[in-house]
Design an enzyme around this catalytic site. Structure first.
Site, PDB file in Angstrom:
ATOM      1  N   PRO A  30      25.710  59.847  20.196  1.00  9.02           N
ATOM      2  CG  PRO A  30      23.962  58.047  20.464  1.00  9.02           C
ATOM      3  CD  PRO A  30      25.085  58.641  19.547  1.00  9.02           C
ATOM      4  CG  ASP A  31      26.140  62.646  26.308  1.00  6.22           C
ATOM      5  OD1 ASP A  31      25.208  61.539  26.361  1.00  6.22           O
ATOM      6  OD2 ASP A  31      26.190  63.551  26.387  1.00  6.22           O
ATOM      7  CG  PHE A  32      29.528  57.010  27.752  1.00  3.50           C
ATOM      8  CD1 PHE A  32      29.187  56.218  26.664  1.00  3.50           C
ATOM      9  CD2 PHE A  32      30.956  56.678  28.583  1.00  3.50           C
ATOM     10  CE1 PHE A  32      30.044  55.157  26.178  1.00  3.50           C
ATOM     11  CE2 PHE A  32      31.663  55.731  27.999  1.00  3.50           C
ATOM     12  CZ  PHE A  32      31.337  55.009  26.936  1.00  3.50           C
ATOM     13  NE  ARG A  33      29.152  58.983  33.665  1.00  6.47           N
ATOM     14  CZ  ARG A  33      30.336  58.624  32.731  1.00  6.47           C
ATOM     15  NH1 ARG A  33      30.566  59.365  31.755  1.00  6.47           N
ATOM     16  NH2 ARG A  33      31.062  57.708  33.305  1.00  6.47           N
ATOM     17  CG  ASN A  96      34.872  62.396  22.233  1.00  4.89           C
ATOM     18  OD1 ASN A  96      34.705  62.120  23.485  1.00  4.89           O
ATOM     19  ND2 ASN A  96      34.490  63.644  21.722  1.00  4.89           N
ATOM     20  CG  ASP A  98      34.482  61.296  17.702  1.00  2.52           C
ATOM     21  OD1 ASP A  98      35.497  61.880  17.464  1.00  2.52           O
ATOM     22  OD2 ASP A  98      33.505  61.489  18.344  1.00  2.52           O
ATOM     23  CG  HIS A 115      38.859  57.001  27.225  1.00  3.56           C
ATOM     24  ND1 HIS A 115      38.101  57.950  27.624  1.00  3.56           N
ATOM     25  CD2 HIS A 115      39.898  56.981  28.210  1.00  3.56           C
ATOM     26  CE1 HIS A 115      38.395  58.257  28.689  1.00  3.56           C
ATOM     27  NE2 HIS A 115      39.269  57.703  29.193  1.00  3.56           N
TER      28      HIS A 115
END
Ligand code: CNA
Length: 252
Positions: A30-33, A96, A98, A115
């Site tokens: 899932p993304d953040f927003r 990302n 990941d 990040h």
């Protein structure tokens, strides 16, 4: 629309990507927003260093769940690799964590993981580093994981090498920006020379997080923005905005 996209790519030689969580949602992360995203489920504070220092358990619970998701690269990750294979990839800036770009075969010198990532973990006090497998093994036994080198009385917790809100970005970010965009400072005066991005492709990001969201402002090159949501930033004549699923766009 996509004809224009592929024309821009054919005419470019030094392409930079700026990508976000949206390029990995089809991999099951899932993304953040977006609705149902990680902010909705865990709250934004879980990803803040101060919160982690006070109480690391909510992040550890998130991580236990997150790290169990089996993931593999999406068509968009493979598209970035394809650009690299054509000799046109100057850099991929990813927000990302990941590492799916690496899994798709993007060279680590071409990739800036702005990040961080979770291939390793380290102590928030002394920096002692460990392979993520060791961290995960300990996490599943005792949560949170404490540093064995620091005094037991200190809140010396180990966390994956993800950059939290409140932490500084890796030095590789500044270095790459300097070389790809001349630090963004000479935007009005620079000449297009071989070390500068001549096409910026932005995909799957809401551009809400600084300082990454200033990259689109550092270039006079054409900008392609592929995202489900519209962004009023990309309305210059040289911009191309496609509001669609990025895998649909990049697998054509
Ligand atoms: P965000 O703010 O959640 O925005 C994601 C954007 O992508 C939104 O505008 C969505 O509409 C859009 N989107 C979602 N799926 C698709 C799709 N399939 N095709 C096109 N557009 C889509 O995430 P950002 O990346 O902008 O925010 C930066 C944060 C998110 C960074 O700090 C990351 O570390 C963090 N994050 C990373 C991951 C990951 O590593 N996969 C997952 C979740 C959050």
């Amino acid at each position: 629309m996509t004809d224009k996209l592929f024309d821009l790519i054919d005419n470019a030689q030094r392409i930079c990507f700026l990508v976000g969580a949206g390029i990995s949602t089809n991999a099951g992360i899932p993304d953040f927003r977006s609705p149902g995203g990680l902010f909705e489920k865990y709250g934004r504070e879980v990803f803040h260093l101060d919160t982690f220092k006070k109480d690391p358990v909510p992040f550890c619970e998130f991580y236990q769940e997150f790290s169990q998701i089996p993931i593999s690269p999406t068509p968009t990750h493979h598209f970035i690799k394809k650009i690299q294979d054509r000799g046109k990839l100057l850099r991929c800036y990813t927000q990302n964590i990941d590492s799916l770009e690496l899994k798709a075969g993007v060279d680590c010198e071409k990739l800036v993981q702005v990040h961080g990532h979770y291939r390793t973990a380290s102590c928030i006090c002394c920096g002692l580093s460990m392979p993520i497998e060791n961290f995960e093994m300990e996490l599943f036994q005792t949560m949170p994981v404490k540093c064995t080198r620091c005094k037991p009385t200190r809140n010396a917790y180990i966390k994956p090498d993800i950059i939290f809100y409140g932490e500084s970005l890796p030095s590789s970010f500044r270095k790459a920006i300097k070389s790809d965009f001349r630090d963004g400072k000479t935007i009005l005066t620079y000449n297009m020379t071989s070390d500068i991005c001549d096409l910026l492709i932005i995909a799957g990001t809401s551009l809400q997080v600084a300082p990454v969201n200033s990259i689109p402002l550092m270039t006079k090159a054409p900008r392609i923005f592929v995202n489900r949501e519209y962004d009023s930033l990309f309305t210059k004549e040289t911009d191309l905005q496609i509001n669609d699923d990025c895998d649909k766009v990049f697998s054509q």
